[in-house]
Design a protein around this motif. Sequence first.
Motif, PDB file in Angstrom:
ATOM      1  N   UNK A  19     -25.816 -78.953  23.418  1.00 57.93           N
ATOM      2  CA  UNK A  19     -25.109 -77.983  24.250  1.00 57.93           C
ATOM      3  C   UNK A  19     -23.639 -78.345  24.375  1.00 57.93           C
ATOM      4  N   UNK A  20     -22.864 -77.429  24.910  1.00 57.50           N
ATOM      5  CA  UNK A  20     -21.442 -77.683  25.103  1.00 57.50           C
ATOM      6  C   UNK A  20     -21.249 -78.947  25.941  1.00 57.50           C
ATOM      7  N   UNK A  21     -20.331 -79.801  25.503  1.00 54.61           N
ATOM      8  CA  UNK A  21     -20.104 -81.062  26.210  1.00 54.61           C
ATOM      9  C   UNK A  21     -20.885 -82.221  25.634  1.00 54.61           C
ATOM     10  N   UNK A  22     -21.700 -81.960  24.608  1.00 54.72           N
ATOM     11  CA  UNK A  22     -22.386 -83.039  23.888  1.00 54.72           C
ATOM     12  C   UNK A  22     -21.770 -83.149  22.504  1.00 54.72           C
ATOM     13  N   UNK A  23     -22.097 -84.231  21.804  1.00 55.67           N
ATOM     14  CA  UNK A  23     -21.405 -84.519  20.544  1.00 55.67           C
ATOM     15  C   UNK A  23     -22.405 -84.902  19.461  1.00 55.67           C
ATOM     16  N   UNK A  24     -22.007 -84.661  18.225  1.00 57.24           N
ATOM     17  CA  UNK A  24     -22.845 -84.999  17.078  1.00 57.24           C
ATOM     18  C   UNK A  24     -22.284 -86.242  16.397  1.00 57.24           C
ATOM     19  N   UNK A  25     -23.174 -86.971  15.743  1.00 61.41           N
ATOM     20  CA  UNK A  25     -22.793 -88.242  15.146  1.00 61.41           C
ATOM     21  C   UNK A  25     -23.474 -88.429  13.800  1.00 61.41           C
ATOM     22  N   UNK A  26     -22.777 -89.114  12.903  1.00 61.91           N
ATOM     23  CA  UNK A  26     -23.389 -89.638  11.693  1.00 61.91           C
ATOM     24  C   UNK A  26     -23.864 -91.054  12.003  1.00 61.91           C
ATOM     25  N   UNK A  27     -24.841 -91.524  11.283  1.00 63.84           N
ATOM     26  CA  UNK A  27     -25.342 -92.876  11.488  1.00 63.84           C
ATOM     27  C   UNK A  27     -25.296 -93.624  10.157  1.00 63.84           C
ATOM     28  N   UNK A  28     -25.013 -94.890  10.207  1.00 63.30           N
ATOM     29  CA  UNK A  28     -24.913 -95.688   8.987  1.00 63.30           C
ATOM     30  C   UNK A  28     -25.386 -97.101   9.264  1.00 63.30           C
ATOM     31  N   UNK A  29     -25.757 -97.798   8.201  1.00 67.29           N
ATOM     32  CA  UNK A  29     -26.151 -99.204   8.311  1.00 67.29           C
ATOM     33  C   UNK A  29     -25.629 -99.964   7.102  1.00 67.29           C
ATOM     34  N   UNK A  30     -25.416-101.243   7.300  1.00 69.63           N
ATOM     35  CA  UNK A  30     -24.934-102.102   6.218  1.00 69.63           C
ATOM     36  C   UNK A  30     -25.488-103.501   6.428  1.00 69.63           C
ATOM     37  N   UNK A  31     -25.825-104.158   5.346  1.00 71.93           N
ATOM     38  CA  UNK A  31     -26.378-105.513   5.426  1.00 71.93           C
ATOM     39  C   UNK A  31     -25.948-106.316   4.206  1.00 71.93           C
ATOM     40  N   UNK A  32     -25.577-107.560   4.421  1.00 73.14           N
ATOM     41  CA  UNK A  32     -25.195-108.431   3.323  1.00 73.14           C
ATOM     42  C   UNK A  32     -25.550-109.860   3.707  1.00 73.14           C
ATOM     43  N   UNK A  33     -25.607-110.742   2.719  1.00 73.62           N
ATOM     44  CA  UNK A  33     -25.951-112.141   2.980  1.00 73.62           C
ATOM     45  C   UNK A  33     -25.387-113.023   1.884  1.00 73.62           C
ATOM     46  N   UNK A  34     -25.375-114.320   2.149  1.00 76.39           N
ATOM     47  CA  UNK A  34     -24.884-115.292   1.177  1.00 76.39           C
ATOM     48  C   UNK A  34     -25.609-116.610   1.378  1.00 76.39           C
TER      49      UNK A  34
ATOM     50  N   UNK B 287     -32.094-122.891  -0.037  1.00 73.25           N
ATOM     51  CA  UNK B 287     -30.795-123.046   0.605  1.00 73.25           C
ATOM     52  C   UNK B 287     -30.707-122.231   1.897  1.00 73.25           C
ATOM     53  N   UNK B 288     -30.048-122.770   2.942  1.00 77.41           N
ATOM     54  CA  UNK B 288     -29.753-121.961   4.133  1.00 77.41           C
ATOM     55  C   UNK B 288     -28.875-120.781   3.739  1.00 77.41           C
ATOM     56  N   UNK B 289     -28.861-119.755   4.558  1.00 78.81           N
ATOM     57  CA  UNK B 289     -28.054-118.590   4.259  1.00 78.81           C
ATOM     58  C   UNK B 289     -27.527-117.958   5.540  1.00 78.81           C
ATOM     59  N   UNK B 290     -26.574-117.108   5.380  1.00 81.27           N
ATOM     60  CA  UNK B 290     -26.062-116.304   6.493  1.00 81.27           C
ATOM     61  C   UNK B 290     -26.329-114.848   6.187  1.00 81.27           C
ATOM     62  N   UNK B 291     -26.679-114.104   7.219  1.00 87.14           N
ATOM     63  CA  UNK B 291     -26.913-112.669   7.056  1.00 87.14           C
ATOM     64  C   UNK B 291     -26.112-111.937   8.116  1.00 87.14           C
TER      65      UNK B 291
END
Length: 389
Positions: free
Chosen positions: A147-162, A171-175
């Motif tokens: 309704x008027x006064x509300x908002x729409x959004x896109x959603x995204x995700x990202x993940x990486x590690x080493x 081996x230990x790692x970071x994520x």
Amino acid sequence: MKPFLYTFCLSALIAGCHSTEKKISVQDTTTKEAVSRRVAVQEHLPESFYKRFQGIIGERNVVVNLSRTGNNFTGTYDYNGTQVNLITDTIISQDSIILTESGLGDRYSDDMPAGPKLQLKWTGTVLSGLRVQGKEKSSIRLEERYPEGSYTFNIASYQDSIKAFPKIKDSPQAVISYEYLMPAGKTPEVLWLDKQFRKLLEIPNAPSWMAGIKADAKSYLSAYKTEISSLKDDEDRLSASSNYSKTQHLYMQYNGGGFAIVKHLFDGYSGGAHNNYATTFYCFDVKNQKQLALTDVINIDSVSLQKIVEKNFRVQYKVKPGEALTTQLFDDHLAANKNFFFDANGIAFLYNPYEVASFAQGQLVVSVPYKDLKKYLNPAFVKKMELSL
């Protein structure tokens, strides 16, 4: 088991990562025409989305903010004056799911009792089904509406590690991982809101969200590699405590009346006995391009507000009258803090671990109904929220 931040299991994120793995997911959730109308029919629930649902659970009118990335559903809604979270229970099919309710301040772990369940089926325009709590069942009908006064959004995700030492098998790692909302549209107020979201996630200036996210991830992983490589003792370098992690999630808490309230969830581990996590709420008056302070909502002195917060804390956390608050807290008092949000029923304050209680207590949330604050509410806020007091 380490504490969990609302809806996601950090250990699962770590276990599922590999040094060369990168996952990117972006989903546009609405169209311009859907802002104040019903959205187009979608045969199956998308793999990633943010949706604002409006409808009925039992005999109660509700608004549900629901997000999904992959198999992870996260939502929030008000039920009978209490804000609750919705988390994934079971994904039955492309259009049928079961969500479980948990308290707003709960940490989700295996030893927590299961809450009420929402058994939902997507019909293309509506989520319908049952809310089941023991033998009690209530019908559900939720329609996606903006309704008027509300908002729409896109959603995204990202993940990486080493990996710290790629040539070593274990081996230990970071994520590092992100799940976040991006305001949809190009109006001045929406572009302002987009800028605020980037700032609160501390994303570097970049041409796009993804470019900024990747730059932040690269910086974090590079710093990890340098830190672990500098350790002299092999036992420390290869220990479980050398598995680092950083997770940031951004979810919608309230979306209406010209306000957008988001909760920023942070969970990080960089050695030591346990991870550290926190939730911070940001209340935005989008139309006026302003982040709200508590004084924009209520005009009250700190002593009077503290008494009201303590009264509601005793009720919600079962501390008897006359019993010291130190049965639950560090001190025998509980002042309101700046970490607040509001909805149609009242204002709530969230206290993170170590803020007022031990890490084992988890996050504490104290809800204060508007009836307790009636004479202190700012008239402009009452008008904008269309509160009937």
